[in-house]
Scaffold this motif. Structure first.
Motif, PDB file in Angstrom:
ATOM      1  N   VAL A 125      68.612  37.271 -45.764  1.00 32.97           N
ATOM      2  CA  VAL A 125      69.005  38.462 -45.005  1.00 32.97           C
ATOM      3  C   VAL A 125      70.018  38.066 -43.935  1.00 32.97           C
ATOM      4  N   VAL A 126      71.220  38.623 -44.051  1.00 32.29           N
ATOM      5  CA  VAL A 126      72.287  38.356 -43.086  1.00 32.29           C
ATOM      6  C   VAL A 126      72.593  39.654 -42.355  1.00 32.29           C
ATOM      7  N   ALA A 127      72.366  39.639 -41.036  1.00 33.09           N
ATOM      8  CA  ALA A 127      72.643  40.824 -40.219  1.00 33.09           C
ATOM      9  C   ALA A 127      73.808  40.526 -39.285  1.00 33.09           C
ATOM     10  N   ILE A 128      74.619  41.532 -39.022  1.00 32.12           N
ATOM     11  CA  ILE A 128      75.759  41.354 -38.106  1.00 32.12           C
ATOM     12  C   ILE A 128      75.653  42.372 -36.978  1.00 32.12           C
ATOM     13  N   MET A 129      75.927  41.914 -35.770  1.00 34.58           N
ATOM     14  CA  MET A 129      75.915  42.760 -34.578  1.00 34.58           C
ATOM     15  C   MET A 129      77.184  42.504 -33.776  1.00 34.58           C
ATOM     16  N   GLY A 130      77.488  43.411 -32.886  1.00 32.18           N
ATOM     17  CA  GLY A 130      78.654  43.243 -32.018  1.00 32.18           C
ATOM     18  C   GLY A 130      79.135  44.587 -31.513  1.00 32.18           C
ATOM     19  N   LEU A 131      80.133  44.552 -30.640  1.00 33.89           N
ATOM     20  CA  LEU A 131      80.687  45.799 -30.137  1.00 33.89           C
ATOM     21  C   LEU A 131      81.257  46.626 -31.275  1.00 33.89           C
ATOM     22  N   TYR A 132      81.248  47.938 -31.113  1.00 36.44           N
ATOM     23  CA  TYR A 132      81.774  48.802 -32.165  1.00 36.44           C
ATOM     24  C   TYR A 132      83.294  48.598 -32.293  1.00 36.44           C
ATOM     25  N   ARG A 133      83.784  48.850 -33.499  1.00 40.43           N
ATOM     26  CA  ARG A 133      85.207  48.730 -33.832  1.00 40.43           C
ATOM     27  C   ARG A 133      85.737  47.311 -33.638  1.00 40.43           C
ATOM     28  N   THR A 134      84.926  46.311 -34.068  1.00 39.19           N
ATOM     29  CA  THR A 134      85.391  44.917 -33.982  1.00 39.19           C
ATOM     30  C   THR A 134      85.444  44.243 -35.350  1.00 39.19           C
ATOM     31  N   GLY A 135      85.355  45.041 -36.407  1.00 38.92           N
ATOM     32  CA  GLY A 135      85.532  44.474 -37.741  1.00 38.92           C
ATOM     33  C   GLY A 135      84.294  43.855 -38.372  1.00 38.92           C
ATOM     34  N   LYS A 136      83.112  44.284 -37.951  1.00 32.28           N
ATOM     35  CA  LYS A 136      81.872  43.733 -38.521  1.00 32.28           C
ATOM     36  C   LYS A 136      81.753  44.073 -40.008  1.00 32.28           C
ATOM     37  N   SER A 137      82.006  45.323 -40.334  1.00 32.05           N
ATOM     38  CA  SER A 137      81.825  45.790 -41.711  1.00 32.05           C
ATOM     39  C   SER A 137      82.745  45.059 -42.674  1.00 32.05           C
ATOM     40  N   TYR A 138      83.946  44.725 -42.204  1.00 27.73           N
ATOM     41  CA  TYR A 138      84.885  44.024 -43.074  1.00 27.73           C
ATOM     42  C   TYR A 138      84.311  42.669 -43.500  1.00 27.73           C
ATOM     43  N   LEU A 139      83.741  41.938 -42.551  1.00 26.96           N
ATOM     44  CA  LEU A 139      83.147  40.634 -42.884  1.00 26.96           C
ATOM     45  C   LEU A 139      81.997  40.779 -43.881  1.00 26.96           C
ATOM     46  N   MET A 140      81.187  41.825 -43.697  1.00 30.94           N
ATOM     47  CA  MET A 140      80.054  42.026 -44.602  1.00 30.94           C
ATOM     48  C   MET A 140      80.525  42.383 -46.010  1.00 30.94           C
ATOM     49  N   ASN A 141      81.602  43.151 -46.095  1.00 34.54           N
ATOM     50  CA  ASN A 141      82.157  43.450 -47.417  1.00 34.54           C
ATOM     51  C   ASN A 141      82.652  42.180 -48.096  1.00 34.54           C
ATOM     52  N   ARG A 142      83.237  41.265 -47.317  1.00 35.33           N
ATOM     53  CA  ARG A 142      83.686  39.979 -47.872  1.00 35.33           C
ATOM     54  C   ARG A 142      82.488  39.204 -48.424  1.00 35.33           C
ATOM     55  N   LEU A 143      81.360  39.245 -47.699  1.00 36.15           N
ATOM     56  CA  LEU A 143      80.156  38.553 -48.176  1.00 36.15           C
ATOM     57  C   LEU A 143      79.634  39.177 -49.473  1.00 36.15           C
ATOM     58  N   ALA A 144      79.830  40.476 -49.613  1.00 38.33           N
ATOM     59  CA  ALA A 144      79.404  41.155 -50.844  1.00 38.33           C
ATOM     60  C   ALA A 144      80.387  40.949 -51.984  1.00 38.33           C
ATOM     61  N   GLY A 145      81.520  40.302 -51.687  1.00 40.85           N
ATOM     62  CA  GLY A 145      82.529  40.069 -52.711  1.00 40.85           C
ATOM     63  C   GLY A 145      83.340  41.297 -53.034  1.00 40.85           C
ATOM     64  N   LYS A 146      83.410  42.244 -52.088  1.00 40.61           N
ATOM     65  CA  LYS A 146      84.124  43.506 -52.307  1.00 40.61           C
ATOM     66  C   LYS A 146      85.094  43.766 -51.152  1.00 40.61           C
ATOM     67  N   ARG A 147      86.094  44.574 -51.442  1.00 33.79           N
ATOM     68  CA  ARG A 147      86.998  45.001 -50.365  1.00 33.79           C
ATOM     69  C   ARG A 147      86.482  46.266 -49.696  1.00 33.79           C
ATOM     70  N   THR A 148      85.717  47.039 -50.441  1.00 32.40           N
ATOM     71  CA  THR A 148      85.145  48.266 -49.881  1.00 32.40           C
ATOM     72  C   THR A 148      83.634  48.255 -50.093  1.00 32.40           C
ATOM     73  N   GLY A 149      82.958  49.026 -49.306  1.00 31.52           N
ATOM     74  CA  GLY A 149      81.497  49.101 -49.385  1.00 31.52           C
ATOM     75  C   GLY A 149      80.976  49.665 -48.088  1.00 31.52           C
ATOM     76  N   PHE A 150      80.743  48.774 -47.119  1.00 28.43           N
ATOM     77  CA  PHE A 150      80.420  49.249 -45.781  1.00 28.43           C
ATOM     78  C   PHE A 150      81.660  49.936 -45.209  1.00 28.43           C
ATOM     79  N   SER A 151      81.447  51.053 -44.556  1.00 31.81           N
ATOM     80  CA  SER A 151      82.565  51.843 -44.047  1.00 31.81           C
ATOM     81  C   SER A 151      83.261  51.132 -42.894  1.00 31.81           C
ATOM     82  N   LEU A 152      84.599  50.979 -43.016  1.00 26.92           N
ATOM     83  CA  LEU A 152      85.368  50.309 -41.975  1.00 26.92           C
ATOM     84  C   LEU A 152      85.873  51.300 -40.931  1.00 26.92           C
ATOM     85  N   GLY A 153      86.363  52.415 -41.383  1.00 25.97           N
ATOM     86  CA  GLY A 153      86.960  53.369 -40.450  1.00 25.97           C
ATOM     87  C   GLY A 153      88.322  52.883 -39.984  1.00 25.97           C
ATOM     88  N   SER A 154      89.104  53.775 -39.480  1.00 27.64           N
ATOM     89  CA  SER A 154      90.457  53.393 -39.056  1.00 27.64           C
ATOM     90  C   SER A 154      90.818  53.987 -37.705  1.00 27.64           C
TER      91      SER A 154
END
Length: 618
Positions: free
Chosen positions: A36-65
Motif C-alpha cells: 500500500v503506497v499512499a501519497i500526501m501533500g499540499l493540494y495542486r502539487t502533482g501527487k496524482s501524476y506520480l501515482m498514475n506513473r506508479l500504476a503505469g498509466k498516464r491517466t487514472g487519478f484525476s490531475l486537474g488543470s
C-alpha cells in the motif's frame, strides 16, 4: 483482482469521512498480500501524476488543470504489482492538504492519520526545497500521537506511548520534492537527495521556544520514520504545458524529469514492503478493508483510532472466516476421500486424521492472534461434529448395505422354512447347515462395514424362535439331544454376542487412539504457530531497538545530549519488553505441554472406564 480505474475508498462528505462499500467489496476479493503506497501533500502539487506513473498509466487519478483541488477524500487504485506477481499494489491518492476552499485543518489531520495507518510506504509530496516553510506544513506529523493510539490502555505509568510503539507499525517515509530549480548543496559540497533530507532534519541545540518549534517536526520525522528516502524532481515541462501533463508522452517531457520519475517508481516497486501489522501479520485486500472500516468508524464516533482495537477486530473477523474455511476444507476432503461404507472403522479414522490435519493447517495459515484458543476450539468442535456426522453416515451406509445383502442371501432359508422343509426327522441338522451357508456367503460379501457383526447378530436373534420350533419338532432327536442342541445354540449365541462386544471395544480403542493423535497434532501446530508469531513479534521489537540505537548514536554524534534522555528511556523499555515477551512465550509453551499431558491422561482414564463397562457386559 485489480480495479480497472481508481475508485473512492474513503469519501469526504461535508467533513465526514465515510468508507465506500463498493471499494471495500473490491478489497474483499484480493487474497494476495497488498503493498500500500499512499501519497500526501499540499493540494495542486502533482501527487496524482506520480501515482498514475506508479500504476503505469498516464491517466487514472484525476490531475486537474486549475488551482482548484480535484481529489476529495482518499482514492484507491488496485493494480498488479509489476515486480511481485504474488502481491497487489494498492495506490492511495489523498485529498490535498491546505485546501483554502475547505479550510478544515482537523479534516486534513484525519486524512493524514488514515494515510499513515493504511500504508506500508508513505510519500510526502511538496514543492521546491526543504525549508522551514516546508517543515511547518508538516505539522501533521507532530499531531500523530494525538490522532492515533497503539494500545487501548498505555502500559506506562505516565499514560504516554513512546515513539517505539509507533515505529513498529508506521510506514516507510519517502519525501518527494517537486519542481526543484536550485542545486542541492551545503557548505559548497553537492548533496544527494538522501543527504539533503538528512541535513534538513538536523536539530538545533538549545531549549528556547523557537528552538523547540524548529525541532518538533524534524524530531517527529526522525522518531516515527527511521527509514527515510528522498527524491528530487525537476520541472517536467515548460509551465505552459503543465496543464496538459497527463496528455504528454515521455519524449515531450524533460529528460531529467523522466529519469527521476523512473528512479522513483523503481524504488517504490523494489523497496516497498507488503502492509504488515506487528507480529508479521501480512495484510491482504480483505484485511485492509476491515482496517479501513474500523478506523473510519472510530473517527466517526469521535474516538481516536487504536491499532490494538483494530487488530482485535481484524483478528475476530479473520479467525471466524478461517474457522469456516478450515471446516469446509475438512468436509470437502472427507467427501472426496471417503468411500462409504468403509470396510473398517480405522479406515474412516485414518481419512479423518489426514483431513483434520489439513484443516488445522488451513486454519493456522489464515488465522492470527488466537491467544485464548477461542477460534481453535470452535474449529475442533465443528470438526468433531462433522466427524460424528460422517460416522453416522458410515454406519447408516453399512447397515443398509448389510441388511440388503443378508436379505438376499437368506431368501432361500426363509422359503425352506415357509414350505416346512425342516419339519422332518433330522430337520434341525438341515436347518443348521442352511443357516451356516447363509453365514458363509455373508462373510464373503466385501466392504460390509462397521455394522456387519451387529446386523448378523440381529439376524441370529430373529431365528431363535424358528430354531426352537424346528428343534422341538425334530423326531430324529431324543429329548436329551434336544437339550444339548439348545444349550449349544445358546453358547453359540453368547459367543456371537461377545464377538460384537469385542468389536465395539476395539472400535473404542481405535477412537481413543485417534483422539490422542489428534490432540498431539493440534498441540504441535498450536505450538508451532505460537512460536512463529512470537518470533515475528520479537523480530519487530529487535528491529525497532536497532533503529533506536542508531538514532541514539546519531544524536550523540550531533552533540545533542539533551535529546538523548528520552531515547534512552525508550530503549530501556524496548529491552524490558523483549525480556518480558520471551518469558511469556516460555510460560505459554510450558502450559501447552502440560495441557497436552493432561489431555492424554484424561483420555487414558476415559478409555479405562470404557474398557470396564465393556467387560461388565461380557
Amino acid at each position: 483482482m485489480a480495479s480497472g480505474v481508481p475508485l473512492c475508498l474513503i469519501e469526504n462528505v461535508k467533513g465526514q469521512l465515510i468508507a465506500n462499500q463498493k471499494a471495500l467489496e473490491i478489497l474483499t476479493t484480493i487474497t494476495q498480500p497488498v503493498v500500500v503506497v499512499a501519497i500526501m501533500g499540499l493540494y495542486r502539487t502533482g501527487k496524482s501524476y506520480l501515482m498514475n506513473r506508479l500504476a503505469g498509466k498516464r491517466t487514472g487519478f484525476s490531475l486537474g488543470s486549475t488551482v482548484q483541488s480535484q481529489t476529495k477524500g482518499i482514492w484507491m487504485w488496485c493494480v498488479p504489482h509489476p515486480q511481485k506477481p504474488d502481491h497487489t499494489l494498492v495506490l492511495l491518492d489523498t485529498e490535498g492538504l491546505g485546501d483554502v476552499e475547505k479550510g478544515d485543518n482537523q479534516n486534513d489531520c484525519w486524512i493524514f492519520a488514515l494515510a499513515i495507518l493504511l500504508s506500508s510506504t508513505f510519500v510526502y509530496n511538496s514543492m521546491g526545497v526543504i525549508n522551514q516553510q516546508a517543515m511547518d506544513q508538516l505539522h501533521y506529523v507532530a499531531e500523530l500521537t494525538d490522532r492515533i493510539r497503539v494500545k487501548s490502555s498505555p502500559d506506562h505509568s505516565d499514560g504516554v506511548e513512546d515513539s517505539a510503539e509507533f515505529v513498529s507499525f508506521f510506514p516507510d517515509f519517502v519525501w518527494t520534492l517537486r519542481d526543484v530549480t536550485l542545486r542541492l548543496e551545503a557548505d559548497g559540497q553537492s548533496l544527494t537527495a538522501d543527504e539533503y533530507l538528512e541535513n534538513s532534519l538536523k536539530l538545533k541545540k538549545g531549549s528556547s521556544e523557537e528552538d523547540k518549534n524548529y525541532n518538533l517536526p524534524r524530531l517527529c520525522i526522525r522518531k516515527f520514520f527511521p527509514k527515510r528516502k528522498c527524491f528530487v524532481f525537476y520541472p517536467p515541462a515548460q509551465w505552459k504545458k503543465l496543464s496538459e501533463l497527463e496528455c504528454l508522452h515521455d519524449d515531450e517531457l524533460d529528460s531529467d524529469f523522466v529519469k527521476q520519475a523512473e528512479d522513483f517508481c523503481s524504488f517504490i516497486f523494489s523497496s516497498s514492503k507488503a502492509k504488515t501489522l506487528p507480529g508479521g501479520i501480512k495484510v491482504n485486500g480483505a484485511r485492509l478493508g476491515i482496517l479501513v472500516q474500523t478506523y473510519v468508524d472510530a473517527i466517526g464516533s469521535g474516538t481516536v483510532p487504536c491499532l490494538e482495537n483494530a487488530v482485535t477486530t481484524l483478528a475476530m473477523c479473520t479467525n471466524s472466516a478461517a474457522v469456516q474455511k478450515a471446516a469446509d476444507h475438512y468436509s470437502e476432503q472427507m467427501c472426496q476421500q471417503l468411500r462409504l461404507p468403509t470396510d473398517m472403522l480405522q479406515e474412516l479414522l485414518d481419512v479423518h486424521a489426514a483431513c483434520e490435519k489439513e484443516a488445522l493447517a488451513v486454519f493456522m495459515e489464515h488465522s492470527f492472534r488466537d491467544d485464548q484458543l477461542e477460534f481453535q476450539e470452535q474449529l475442533m468442535v465443528t470438526i468433531e461434529e462433522r466427524e460424528e456426522t460422517f460416522m453416522r453416515q458410515n454406519e447408516a451406509a453399512s447397515l443398509s448395505h448389510c441388511e440388503a445383502e443378508l436379505d438376499k442371501l437368506s431368501e432361500s432359508l426363509r422359503e425352506s422354512i415357509s414350505c416346512g422343509a425342516f419339519s422332518v426327522p433330522g430337520g434341525h441338522s438341515l436347518y443348521l447347515e442352511a443357516r451356516k451357508k447363509v453365514e458363509q456367503d455373508y462373510d464373503r460379501v466385501p466392504r460390509k462395514g462397521v455394522k456387519a457383526s451387529g446386523v448378523f447378530q440381529n439376524f441370529l436373534k430373529s431365528q431363535i424362535t424358528v430354531e426352537e420350533s424346528i428343534l422341538k419338532s425334530d423326531k430324529a432327536l431324543t429329548e436329551s439331544q434336544k437339550v444339548l442342541e439348545a444349550e449349544k445354540a445358546k453358547k453359540e449365541a453368547a459367543e456371537k454376542e461377545l464377538a460384537v462386544i469385542r468389536q465395539q471395544q476395539k472400535e473404542n480403542e481405535e477412537k481413543m487412539e485417534a483422539l490422542k493423535i489428534s490432540i498431539s497434532e493440534t498441540m504441535a501446530q498450536i505450538k508451532e504457530k505460537m512460536e512463529i508469531e512470537m518470533e515475528n513479534l520479537l523480530r519487530d521489537q529487535e528491529r525497532v531497538l536497532d533503529l533506536k540505537m542508531k538514532a541514539l548514536e546519531k544524536l550523540v554524534h550531533e552533540g545533542l545530549e539533551e535529546q538523548c534522555d528520552d531515547l534512552k528511556k525508550e530503549i530501556k523499555r524496548i529491552e524490558e519488553n523483549i525480556k518480558a515477551m520471551k518469558e511469556k512465550s516460555s510460560l505459554k509453551l510450558e502450559f501447552l505441554n502440560g495441557t497436552q499431558d493432561f489431555c492424554h491422561e484424561l483420555l487414558l482414564n476415559v478409555f479405562s472406564s470404557e474398557i470396564k463397562r465393556a467387560l461388565r457386559k461380557m
